[in-house]
Scaffold this motif. Structure first.
Motif, short mmCIF file in Angstrom:
data_model
loop_
_atom_site.label_atom_id
_atom_site.label_comp_id
_atom_site.label_asym_id
_atom_site.label_seq_id
_atom_site.Cartn_x
_atom_site.Cartn_y
_atom_site.Cartn_z
N GLU A 68 0.84 -1.19 0.00
CA GLU A 68 0.00 0.00 0.00
C GLU A 68 0.88 1.25 0.00
N GLY A 69 0.44 2.26 -0.74
CA GLY A 69 1.20 3.51 -0.80
C GLY A 69 1.82 3.73 -2.17
N GLU A 70 2.17 4.98 -2.44
CA GLU A 70 2.69 5.37 -3.74
C GLU A 70 4.21 5.28 -3.81
#
Length: 243
Positions: A105-107
């Motif tokens: 999860e996350g960019e």
């Protein structure tokens, strides 16, 4: 001559490249291990180990610009015009992939900090997937084809990426007019662009020069704000430029 639709057949042959690459070496990288991890799979000539998949953990990756000069110009009347430029990361080799970890999860945000942000040069069956490219820097040389991604003599697939806010210094924009392109295809480039968002960069969304070819499908290309002439901002240039 630029041929967009014809590339469907050419690029279909490399559609399974991602699977083949993962079978050789999958390298997990974080912002802290990024530079050293890349260097471990790169030889003295700057060519990466064949079939390496670099998988990036979420986070912000800051690239250090490197100054260089090329003997040919992408968008000059005389192609034999020397051009000074900077690049954030040069990727060469066969079957090299750079992608965000699809399970995390996350960019993954790559701050290129250079004129030619990611330079794919002599890179065959390469892939860029799922990352954000931003903070390109406009080179002083107005002949530099600055872009978040520059591909030259390469076969490259770019998918599910966000290419945004590559604007450059307002002083250089006012002086040189030219800004920073989202994706630039140069000599010998065969590009496949699918599912990307190319928004608010300070020149064309996609530009193809010197016989570059591209298959472009299902991308969002938008300047976002109106910025013409010597004004810094998105919305300058064109969505897709074929020169």
């Amino acid at each position: 001559m630029i041929r967009l639709a014809l590339l469907a057949l050419l690029l279909a042959q490399t559609a399974l490249a991602g699977g083949k690459m993962a079978g050789v070496a999958t390298v997990e990288l974080t912002p802290a291990t990024f530079s050293a991890g890349l260097a471990a799979y790169r030889d003295a000539e700057g060519v990466y180990q064949e079939g390496t998949l670099f998988r990036l953990a979420p986070g912000h990756y800051e690239l250090e610009p490197t100054a260089a000069e090329e003997a040919t110009c992408g968008n000059c009347e005389d192609p034999k015009t020397a051009v000074a430029y900077t690049y954030g990361l040069r990727i060469a080799g066969t079957g090299i992939a750079l992608e965000a970890d699809p399970t995390a999860e996350g960019e993954v945000v790559i701050h290129t900090n250079a004129g030619y942000g990611l330079l794919f040069e002599d890179c065959t069956d390469c892939v860029l997937r799922g990352v954000t490219l931003t903070d390109g820097v406009r080179d002083p040389d107005p002949n530099a084809t600055d872009a978040a991604v520059v591909a030259r003599n390469s076969v490259l697939r770019i998918e599910d990426c966000l290419i945004t806010e590559n604007l450059g210094d307002s002083t250089l924009i006012a002086t040189n007019v030219v800004g920073i392109i989202g994706v630039a295809g140069r000599e010998g480039a065969r590009l496949e662009l699918r599912g990307n968002r190319i928004v608010r960069n300070s020149l064309d969304g996609i530009a193809l020069y010197r016989g570059a070819e591209a298959l472009i499908e299902d991308n969002l290309i938008d300047g976002v704000d109106k910025a013409g002439g010597r004004v810094r901002g998105g919305g300058r240039g064109v969505g897709i430029g074929l020169t």
